[in-house]
Design an enzyme around this catalytic site. Structure first.
Site, mmCIF file in Angstrom:
data_model
loop_
_atom_site.group_PDB
_atom_site.id
_atom_site.type_symbol
_atom_site.label_atom_id
_atom_site.label_comp_id
_atom_site.label_asym_id
_atom_site.label_seq_id
_atom_site.Cartn_x
_atom_site.Cartn_y
_atom_site.Cartn_z
ATOM 1 N N GLU A 169 58.646 32.917 39.793
ATOM 2 C CA GLU A 169 58.200 32.356 38.514
ATOM 3 C C GLU A 169 59.200 32.523 37.373
ATOM 4 O O GLU A 169 59.049 33.391 36.498
ATOM 5 C CB GLU A 169 56.826 32.923 38.129
ATOM 6 C CG GLU A 169 55.767 32.655 39.204
ATOM 7 C CD GLU A 169 54.355 32.946 38.743
ATOM 8 O OE1 GLU A 169 54.189 33.627 37.723
ATOM 9 O OE2 GLU A 169 53.414 32.476 39.409
ATOM 10 N N GLU A 353 51.356 30.565 45.742
ATOM 11 C CA GLU A 353 50.236 31.289 45.126
ATOM 12 C C GLU A 353 49.198 30.290 44.661
ATOM 13 O O GLU A 353 49.548 29.253 44.087
ATOM 14 C CB GLU A 353 50.669 32.095 43.891
ATOM 15 C CG GLU A 353 51.423 33.353 44.193
ATOM 16 C CD GLU A 353 51.799 34.139 42.933
ATOM 17 O OE1 GLU A 353 51.074 34.042 41.910
ATOM 18 O OE2 GLU A 353 52.830 34.832 42.979
HETATM 19 C C1 FCB Z 1 51.083 34.696 38.800
HETATM 20 C C2 FCB Z 1 51.852 35.919 39.232
HETATM 21 C C3 FCB Z 1 51.052 36.920 39.982
HETATM 22 C C4 FCB Z 1 49.646 37.044 39.456
HETATM 23 C C5 FCB Z 1 49.014 35.692 39.332
HETATM 24 C C6 FCB Z 1 47.579 35.714 38.870
HETATM 25 O O1 FCB Z 1 51.652 34.169 37.659
HETATM 26 O O2 FCB Z 1 52.940 35.545 40.040
HETATM 27 O O3 FCB Z 1 51.755 38.132 39.957
HETATM 28 O O4 FCB Z 1 49.665 37.739 38.265
HETATM 29 O O5 FCB Z 1 49.768 34.915 38.454
#
Ligand code: FCB
Length: 444
Positions: A169, A353
């Site tokens: 990220e 994610e």
């Molecule tokens: C993302 C992050 C992870 C977690 C999720 C909810 O931005 O990569 O570490 O905090 O959000």
């Protein structure tokens, strides 16, 4: 309610995984890890809910074997985890911490023993304090520091990992942490943010080149993408939303895949970028083997008076997660198509994610997290549809295995498919975990 898909709904080689990150679960006080900027950020009043930090977290450092057992018993194919730079190199550079290298060595062997593919992320936000002291992501030397760290760790474990991502990220590392000030190091400064944007990209490219030269493959990067919706139909709102999209999404996809920053980002940062930044763009665009997308929500964006970026977020009408994030699964389908069309072509895409914080209640030793199951179902339906349309999406990772340290929200927000009691550290699988377990079961 349960998860409403089967493996047969996806291609034979489609992978399902769970994601976690080092600082959020390991317990950074253990095993000789160095101090990080998250420790000092959390120790500063007002930054983190209840001033909580990752010193103990889920104590995965000691409980990793039973955590890997949970992943295997959940029938997941891949485990996306991260290594802590400060656990490997407590000072960020120099002498490695043998206990740290041993830990990741054991952990990876533990995955292989259980038939789980190790998907390593090199940086998920815990910058060693010694490097933060030197300016952290604002210092151009960080590209080399990061690349050196990557080589040290990969020399030890790179022969056994299935994939390696450089940065988790880019937007969070740079904009969220140096412009909005919500994450460590908590700066609110356009110049700091501009430098961090450029240096985190350069660190990615430099490390990718070094790892490639050392013979490692299946290298990628992970982008968090957020859908930007104009708050109304006015041209000013459209324009503000496009600016938000440039800062959040194209700021990082553009350089890595097209060797260029979007104009709407340069409008705000060009005068703050380091001299000669153009010369770094080819390094930043070093080819990768796959692209990871983290997706959670969308934002409604309206124009606002004041300096760049002259926009504000407006509360949206959709149902929200416990983070206050609107649930907008369509955004994931749109991003998969857009990223493939405009940036990555045939390159494999992974949803690295996706998940939600829910107001879980423990009853009878488990959590009936129907809302989380519905969230997964809706987003997986988008992934399935995109794959059916020919988008080369090759895997999906749920965030997260365990309830964990949710950064500035401390331990208040629960994203896990497994409930964690932060006093006893007991793990209790929730209904969503059991949902994946049965959906992913292979015929004997
Ligand atoms: C993302 C992050 C992870 C977690 C999720 C909810 O931005 O990569 O570490 O905090 O959000």
């Amino acid at each position: 309610m349960t998860l409403d898909f089967r493996r047969a709904d996806f291609a034979e080689d489609f992978l399902f995984g769970v994601s976690t990150s080092a600082y959020q679960i390991e317990g950074h006080a253990y095993g000789g890890a160095g101090s990080t900027h998250w420790d000092s950020f959390a120790a500063t009043p007002g930054n983190v809910a209840n001033a909580e930090d990752g010193a103990r977290a889920c104590d995965h450092y000691h409980l990793w074997e039973s955590d890997l057992d949970l992943i295997a018993a959940g029938n997941f194919d891949v485990y996306r985890f991260s290594a802590s730079w400060a656990r490997v190199l407590p000072e960020g550079r120099g002498t490695p911490n043998p206990e740290g290298l041993d830990f990741y060595d054991r952990l990876i062997d533990g995955m292989l023993d259980r038939g789980i593919k190790p998907a390593l992320t090199l940086y998920h936000w815990e910058l060693p304090s010694a490097l933060a002291d030197l300016g952290g992501w604002r210092n151009p030397d960080i590209a080399k520091w990061f690349s050196d760290y990557a080589e040290v760790l990969m020399a030890r474990v790179g022969d056994r990992v299935w994939s390696t991502a450089t940065i988790n990220e880019f937007w969070c590392v740079s904009w969220l942490s140096h412009f909005l000030g919500h994450h460590a190091p908590g700066l609110r400064d356009i110049r700091a943010a501009s430098r961090a944007i450029h240096h985190v990209l350069l660190a990615h490219g430099t490390a990718t080149q070094a790892l490639r030269a050392a013979g490692f493959g299946n290298l990628g990067a992970v982008f968090n993408l957020e859908h930007s919706t104009p708050a109304d139909a006015t041209p000013a709102a459209q324009d503000a939303a496009a600016r938000y999209d440039a800062i959040y999404n194209e700021a990082f996809l553009g350089p890595v895949f097209h060797q260029s920053y979007p104009e709407r980002l340069l409008d705000g940062i060009a005068s703050h970028l380091p001299d000669g930044w153009q010369d770094d763009m080819s390094t930043i665009a070093t080819p990768v083997d796959w692209c990871g997308i983290n997706y959670y929500t969308r934002k409604l964006i309206a124009p606002a008076p004041g300096p760049y970026p002259s926009l504000r977020e407006v509360e949206g009408p959709l149902p929200k997660t416990n983070m206050g994030w609107e649930i907008y699964p369509e955004g994931l389908g749109q991003f998969l198509r857009r990223v493939a069309d405009r940036f990555t072509g045939d390159l494999p895409l992974y949803v690295t994610e996706n998940g939600m914080a829910a107001p879980d209640t423990l009853a009878g030793g488990t959590v009936a997290d129907e809302d989380r199951i519905a969230y997964f179902n809706a987003h997986l339906a988008e992934v399935r549809a995109a794959a059916r349309d020919g988008v080369p999406v090759k895997g999906y990772f749920a965030w997260s295995l365990l309830d964990n340290y949710e950064w500035a929200f401390g331990y208040d927000k629960r994203f896990g498919m497994v409930h964690v009691d932060f006093d006893s550290l007991e793990r209790r699988p929730k209904a969503s975990y059991h949902g994946f377990q049965s959906a992913l079961r292979r015929a004997p």
